[in-house]
Design a protein around this motif. Sequence first.
Motif, PDB file in Angstrom:
ATOM      1  N   GLU A  29       1.150  -1.212  -0.272  1.00 56.52           N
ATOM      2  CA  GLU A  29      -0.099  -0.255  -0.449  1.00 56.52           C
ATOM      3  C   GLU A  29       1.011   1.238  -0.089  1.00 56.52           C
ATOM      4  O   GLU A  29       0.161   1.960  -1.013  1.00 56.52           O
ATOM      5  N   GLY A  30       1.864   1.222   1.118  1.00 55.79           N
ATOM      6  CA  GLY A  30       3.058   2.537   0.013  1.00 55.79           C
ATOM      7  C   GLY A  30       3.205   2.947  -0.145  1.00 55.79           C
ATOM      8  O   GLY A  30       3.351   4.365  -0.815  1.00 55.79           O
ATOM      9  N   GLU A  31       3.879   1.614  -1.395  1.00 57.92           N
ATOM     10  CA  GLU A  31       3.770   1.802  -3.037  1.00 57.92           C
ATOM     11  C   GLU A  31       3.097   2.573  -2.974  1.00 57.92           C
ATOM     12  O   GLU A  31       3.386   4.117  -4.009  1.00 57.92           O
ATOM     13  N   ARG A  32       1.328   2.361  -3.604  1.00 57.70           N
ATOM     14  CA  ARG A  32       0.626   2.334  -3.996  1.00 57.70           C
ATOM     15  C   ARG A  32       0.676   4.697  -3.545  1.00 57.70           C
ATOM     16  O   ARG A  32       0.050   5.513  -3.963  1.00 57.70           O
ATOM     17  N   PHE A  33       0.594   4.575  -2.490  1.00 57.91           N
ATOM     18  CA  PHE A  33       0.986   6.322  -1.723  1.00 57.91           C
ATOM     19  C   PHE A  33       1.567   7.174  -2.307  1.00 57.91           C
ATOM     20  O   PHE A  33       1.500   8.405  -1.531  1.00 57.91           O
ATOM     21  N   PHE A  34       3.026   6.256  -3.075  1.00 60.89           N
ATOM     22  CA  PHE A  34       3.848   7.643  -2.263  1.00 60.89           C
ATOM     23  C   PHE A  34       4.179   8.708  -3.573  1.00 60.89           C
ATOM     24  O   PHE A  34       4.301   9.022  -3.213  1.00 60.89           O
ATOM     25  N   ALA A  35       3.119   8.308  -4.587  1.00 60.62           N
ATOM     26  CA  ALA A  35       3.670   9.361  -5.910  1.00 60.62           C
ATOM     27  C   ALA A  35       2.336  10.217  -5.261  1.00 60.62           C
ATOM     28  O   ALA A  35       2.996  11.475  -5.407  1.00 60.62           O
ATOM     29  N   PRO A  36       1.416  10.151  -4.627  1.00 58.91           N
ATOM     30  CA  PRO A  36       0.034  11.347  -4.116  1.00 58.91           C
ATOM     31  C   PRO A  36       1.832  12.506  -2.884  1.00 58.91           C
ATOM     32  O   PRO A  36       1.505  13.335  -3.170  1.00 58.91           O
ATOM     33  N   LYS A  37       1.926  11.354  -2.327  1.00 56.99           N
ATOM     34  CA  LYS A  37       2.692  12.142  -1.993  1.00 56.99           C
ATOM     35  C   LYS A  37       4.169  13.107  -1.631  1.00 56.99           C
ATOM     36  O   LYS A  37       4.231  14.168  -2.079  1.00 56.99           O
ATOM     37  N   VAL A  38       4.916  12.408  -3.373  1.00 57.66           N
ATOM     38  CA  VAL A  38       5.896  13.235  -3.399  1.00 57.66           C
ATOM     39  C   VAL A  38       5.106  14.159  -4.800  1.00 57.66           C
ATOM     40  O   VAL A  38       5.688  15.775  -4.195  1.00 57.66           O
ATOM     41  N   MET A  39       3.603  13.895  -5.080  1.00 57.54           N
ATOM     42  CA  MET A  39       4.080  15.275  -6.175  1.00 57.54           C
ATOM     43  C   MET A  39       3.253  16.167  -4.550  1.00 57.54           C
ATOM     44  O   MET A  39       3.432  17.616  -5.610  1.00 57.54           O
ATOM     45  N   ALA A  40       2.533  15.762  -3.624  1.00 60.88           N
ATOM     46  CA  ALA A  40       1.919  17.362  -3.196  1.00 60.88           C
ATOM     47  C   ALA A  40       3.673  18.465  -2.229  1.00 60.88           C
ATOM     48  O   ALA A  40       3.340  19.253  -2.591  1.00 60.88           O
ATOM     49  N   LYS A  41       4.048  17.375  -2.141  1.00 63.39           N
ATOM     50  CA  LYS A  41       5.807  17.928  -1.517  1.00 63.39           C
ATOM     51  C   LYS A  41       6.097  18.939  -3.387  1.00 63.39           C
ATOM     52  O   LYS A  41       6.781  19.772  -2.826  1.00 63.39           O
ATOM     53  N   LEU A  42       6.355  18.032  -3.623  1.00 62.77           N
ATOM     54  CA  LEU A  42       6.509  18.898  -5.678  1.00 62.77           C
ATOM     55  C   LEU A  42       6.272  20.222  -5.649  1.00 62.77           C
ATOM     56  O   LEU A  42       6.232  21.909  -5.511  1.00 62.77           O
ATOM     57  N   GLY A  43       4.672  20.121  -5.462  1.00 58.72           N
ATOM     58  CA  GLY A  43       4.416  20.931  -5.385  1.00 58.72           C
ATOM     59  C   GLY A  43       3.898  22.715  -4.003  1.00 58.72           C
ATOM     60  O   GLY A  43       3.651  23.430  -4.848  1.00 58.72           O
ATOM     61  N   GLU A  44       4.805  22.094  -3.610  1.00 58.46           N
ATOM     62  CA  GLU A  44       5.007  23.214  -2.604  1.00 58.46           C
ATOM     63  C   GLU A  44       6.011  24.162  -3.105  1.00 58.46           C
ATOM     64  O   GLU A  44       5.914  25.209  -3.103  1.00 58.46           O
ATOM     65  N   LEU A  45       7.190  24.233  -4.379  1.00 60.81           N
ATOM     66  CA  LEU A  45       7.673  24.670  -4.601  1.00 60.81           C
ATOM     67  C   LEU A  45       6.867  25.821  -5.400  1.00 60.81           C
ATOM     68  O   LEU A  45       5.643  25.449  -6.167  1.00 60.81           O
ATOM     69  N   ASP A  46       7.527  27.315  -5.785  1.00 59.40           N
ATOM     70  CA  ASP A  46       6.860  28.447  -6.031  1.00 59.40           C
ATOM     71  C   ASP A  46       6.061  28.050  -8.087  1.00 59.40           C
ATOM     72  O   ASP A  46       5.151  28.442  -8.160  1.00 59.40           O
ATOM     73  N   TYR A  47       7.496  27.009  -8.496  1.00 62.76           N
ATOM     74  CA  TYR A  47       7.026  27.402  -9.613  1.00 62.76           C
ATOM     75  C   TYR A  47       6.330  26.430  -9.969  1.00 62.76           C
ATOM     76  O   TYR A  47       4.914  26.330 -11.099  1.00 62.76           O
ATOM     77  N   PHE A  48       6.176  25.338  -9.439  1.00 65.01           N
ATOM     78  CA  PHE A  48       4.615  24.341  -9.854  1.00 65.01           C
ATOM     79  C   PHE A  48       3.168  24.787  -9.177  1.00 65.01           C
ATOM     80  O   PHE A  48       2.408  24.003  -9.707  1.00 65.01           O
ATOM     81  N   ARG A  49       3.211  25.505  -8.124  1.00 61.59           N
ATOM     82  CA  ARG A  49       2.367  26.586  -7.892  1.00 61.59           C
ATOM     83  C   ARG A  49       1.565  27.352  -9.103  1.00 61.59           C
ATOM     84  O   ARG A  49       0.377  27.347  -9.555  1.00 61.59           O
ATOM     85  N   ASP A  50       3.493  27.907 -10.066  1.00 60.82           N
ATOM     86  CA  ASP A  50       2.007  28.962 -10.275  1.00 60.82           C
ATOM     87  C   ASP A  50       1.893  27.772 -12.815  1.00 60.82           C
ATOM     88  O   ASP A  50       1.382  28.711 -13.361  1.00 60.82           O
ATOM     89  N   TYR A  51       3.342  26.555 -12.377  1.00 62.38           N
ATOM     90  CA  TYR A  51       2.158  25.651 -13.800  1.00 62.38           C
ATOM     91  C   TYR A  51       2.325  24.818 -12.975  1.00 62.38           C
ATOM     92  O   TYR A  51       2.921  23.400 -13.180  1.00 62.38           O
TER      93      TYR A  51
END
Length: 532
Positions: A29-51
């Motif tokens: 299950e952890g492997e399935r949940f990892f991608a959304p978590k890393v997406m959220a983490k990267l989404g904290e960057l200003d660049y991905f807030r803009d794009y």
Amino acid sequence: MKESLWATSENLRALLCELVSWDSRTLTEGERFFAPKVMAKLGELDYFRDYPEHLAMHDAGLGRSAVTALYKHPEATETIVLISHFDTVQTEEYGVLEPLAFHPEELTKKLHDHKEDLSVEAREDLESGNYLFGRGTMDMKMGLALHMQLIEKASKEKWPINLVLTTVPDEEVNSAGMRTVVTELVRLREEYGLTYKLFLNGEPSFSQGPADNKEYIYSGTIGKIMPAALFYGKETHVGEPLRGMTANYIASFLTQRMEWNERFRETDRGESTPLPVSLQQKDLKTQYSTQTPYRAAALYNVFLFKRTAAEVMDLFAEVAREAMAECNAHYQAVCEREQLKGVGEVKVLRYDELLSYALNKLGVEEVNWHKQEALINEEWDDREKSLRIVDNLMIQCQELAPATVLLYAPPYYPAINSSDSPLVDQAIKLVQETASTFDLTVNQIHYFNGICDLSYVNYTDDAQGWTAFENNTPVYGETYSIPFEAMSELRAPVLNVGPFGKDAHQKTERLHVDSAFKEMPVILETLVKSMF
């Protein structure tokens, strides 16, 4: 603009520990949940807030997803693809410390109370304070953390080059994640007008021996393919053994010839592939009885440098014919001694030959039914399904027995090498020069021997030797496939640069702290900036 999230060594270390704490063992299950978590983490960057459209997940099957994150400079076309995987192997070997396997700081501290369980080398590394222990620290969440740091810095400083961070599941088993991402990388290239300049993987630098603390850079990756065989003999009662032929008897001849067979060894640039070994051998009886086992199977591991799937299958068939000739000679001697006619000589068939025979005899509909009977079994993996499809067809074509049917079982990792690339040659020299400022020696290895996802880019088999794999892999196109043509479109050299560590897949897996948090960030930034 807010402050950088991962620019300092301390913040990078905290990021790694957070990524490791997201338990992502393959097929959990952890492997399935990892991608959304890393997406959220990267989404904290200003660049991905803009794009936000530059950040995406891609279905890799079984509820798992791969992630791509594109930093696109408005005027740049040249692009570096940063590759990592986030799944890890299991953790049972940690024993009483298993609850801490995904908590590096706590595990490293607790190991001081369990020094007696460590090897001398691991104990010395622990006491040095230069290593961080834990599952995934080395293999390979540090690579992902470094790539996240790179894409943050590039986006904040507006580096005039594009980066595609690619992190995937399932590398430790079938590389479903990377095989999925290949077509997405082709799509991204077309959609954004990208020119791929380098595929840069972040797998760790592996120690070459107990006393080896040098770091390595890899200009290619070893290939792996798995020839397999289904052995079909003749059943009988154990009280009348000579009225049949056990599959185990047949299998013994091929396995003995395959194990450590130097004809499968390849050499290139002073390096050589490990010799083949059997990964599995078993009969297919599901329960005990006094009927002799007349169906058996074996899987063999073969490493590659230059050979294609077609060339390996030809060699495998040659060895199998020699093995069966020996088997038949031994069996004929027994029959003459016992004054028996016997059950016949063991033939050698490839799967595509068996399939053609079965289609002619049974028709498409019935053959597909027998294939689906194996494919729908959720308890079997792709290897077992492959063997069971052949078994089902042989049961319907027993007139071919006794026989050894040759096939391929997943996964297949083609070998890739960019040692002749001027770009890679310059990059290696630059890495070595940068490393020397830390009094660090970095040596080149031409083929990363840990097996990695670089196998699925820059594929150059223009003779289409892969068709032998497609035609002789029973589950191909059903539960397993490789995007060979898309891989051929991703033409750019490959390179693997990652932090130093030890004991991947062991309870003493550990990451060198200075390499990970001080040296490698500088080396990677210098390397990427040289590509501007």
